[in-house]
Write a protein that holds these residues in place. Structure first.
Motif, mmCIF file in Angstrom:
data_model
loop_
_atom_site.group_PDB
_atom_site.id
_atom_site.type_symbol
_atom_site.label_atom_id
_atom_site.label_comp_id
_atom_site.label_asym_id
_atom_site.label_seq_id
_atom_site.Cartn_x
_atom_site.Cartn_y
_atom_site.Cartn_z
ATOM 1 N N ALA A 190 -5.503 -8.179 -0.656
ATOM 2 C CA ALA A 190 -4.602 -7.838 -1.754
ATOM 3 C C ALA A 190 -4.522 -9.004 -2.732
ATOM 4 O O ALA A 190 -4.634 -10.164 -2.347
ATOM 5 N N THR A 273 -6.571 3.201 -3.842
ATOM 6 C CA THR A 273 -5.611 2.730 -2.839
ATOM 7 C C THR A 273 -5.932 3.180 -1.425
ATOM 8 O O THR A 273 -5.591 2.490 -0.467
ATOM 9 N N ASP A 274 -6.565 4.361 -1.280
ATOM 10 C CA ASP A 274 -6.844 4.919 0.040
ATOM 11 C C ASP A 274 -8.219 5.558 0.056
ATOM 12 O O ASP A 274 -8.606 6.225 -0.912
ATOM 13 N N THR A 283 -6.423 1.711 3.942
ATOM 14 C CA THR A 283 -5.190 1.716 3.159
ATOM 15 C C THR A 283 -4.519 0.362 3.322
ATOM 16 O O THR A 283 -4.660 -0.282 4.372
ATOM 17 N N ASP A 284 -3.787 -0.070 2.295
ATOM 18 C CA ASP A 284 -3.167 -1.401 2.333
ATOM 19 C C ASP A 284 -4.191 -2.482 2.656
ATOM 20 O O ASP A 284 -3.896 -3.459 3.355
ATOM 21 N N HIS A 285 -5.417 -2.279 2.151
ATOM 22 C CA HIS A 285 -6.498 -3.255 2.293
ATOM 23 C C HIS A 285 -6.937 -3.468 3.738
ATOM 24 O O HIS A 285 -7.516 -4.506 4.060
ATOM 25 N N GLU A 286 -6.693 -2.490 4.599
ATOM 26 C CA GLU A 286 -7.117 -2.589 5.983
ATOM 27 C C GLU A 286 -7.685 -1.245 6.461
ATOM 28 O O GLU A 286 -7.307 -0.190 5.951
#
Length: 305
Positions: A190, A273-274, A283-286
């Motif tokens: 992020a 984002t996803d 998602t959330d960079h993982e």
């Protein structure tokens, strides 16, 4: 009696000035990305080959590597050719779309308008630049059987022909990770720096009438680079699309993962984002396990509101 004190003060002042000058020099010359890579691409093992090395690079570098690989996939270029292309761009531009170089060299491959590679504006389009490189590579006799350095040099005619070889391990990791040969692990942290190069507008693929402008732009770029995309549906108030990828030379599973890897590599620049593929969710960079698996060849892409 006061002279030693005065001299000491002068010496101290000079030392402070030198320290300030050195510090300023470091701030001016330090590459802000050199010590803080934004993306990680773990090494990939294919068959009996030894694992390629983990690669750390910036958002812009990963996006450009993804584009070079995608253009090769769209043209049915074998993995070896895509590795040659990425390694060449690593050496020529450090995978950055440079507007200036030696003499009139520009772009990812430092191609020269004066040598017939195209106009400066054309060469600064990564899709065009990658395509021109592949065009030239395919004209090289027996290029798949040549050492990488020789194949690249026959295209580039560089003053440093042996320099391409050192990038082969990194290029191998990137191409394999971006081409669906294994479950996807690559990603960027992020807060990464968004690429600043301006990309031409791409035609929107069919099926994006209900998509938001951001989603339309992402799908248009993916289709321009990879080709073979079919938008199945658009949901989530136009922010999410389920897409089928049919890519030359790749199985449906690998094609879906290739599209998903492309989306993650372009995520920062395109507000993605996803991403869902197989039973993987980014998602959330993982990466994590998705609630439901998608069918072979499918990927689901969501952009920010």
């Amino acid at each position: 009696m006061r002279k030693p004190v005065k001299n000491s003060l002068i010496v101290a002042g000079v030392v402070c000035l030198l320290a300030a000058a050195v510090t300023a020099g470091l701030l001016i010359w330090r590459n802000p990305f050199a010590d803080h890579p934004e993306c990680t691409v773990p090494g990939v093992t294919v068959g009996t080959d030894a694992a390629s090395p983990t690669v750390e690079l910036t958002v812009a570098q990963l996006q450009h590597a993804s584009t070079i690989n995608a253009v090769g996939v769209s043209r049915g270029i074998a993995e070896r050719g895509r590795i040659i292309a990425v390694a060449t761009a690593y050496q020529e531009s450090t995978l950055r779309n440079r507007e200036n170089g030696d003499r009139d060299s520009v772009g990812l491959f430092q191609q020269r308008p004066s040598q017939g590679w195209g106009t400066k504006q054309e060469i600064l389009d990564p899709i065009y630049a990658a395509g021109r490189f592949y065009d030239a590579l395919l004209q090289v006799d027996d290029w798949p059987d040549l050492p990488l350095t020789q194949a690249a040099q026959k295209v580039q005619q560089s003053a440093y022909p042996d320099a391409y070889a050192k990038w082969e391990p990194q290029a191998t990791t990137l191409v394999r990770a971006l081409s669906g040969s294994a479950p996807i692990e690559l990603g960027c942290r992020a807060g990464g720096h968004r690429p600043t190069a301006i990309s031409p507008d791409r035609p929107a693929p069919a099926g994006t009438d209900d998509a938001t402008p951001q989603l339309t732009a992402a799908l248009a770029a993916a289709d321009a680079e990879l080709g073979g995309l079919t938008v199945q549906d658009v949901t989530d108030e136009g922010r999410t699309a389920t897409v089928t990828a049919s890519l030359a030379g790749l199985t449906p599973d690998a094609a879906g993962r290739t599209l998903a890897a492309w989306a993650v590599a372009h995520g920062t620049g395109m507000n993605i984002t996803d991403v869902v593929v197989d039973q993987q969710l980014w998602t959330d960079h993982e990466w994590r396990t998705a609630d439901q698996a998608l069918g072979a060849g499918l990927a689901r892409i969501t952009v920010a509101p």
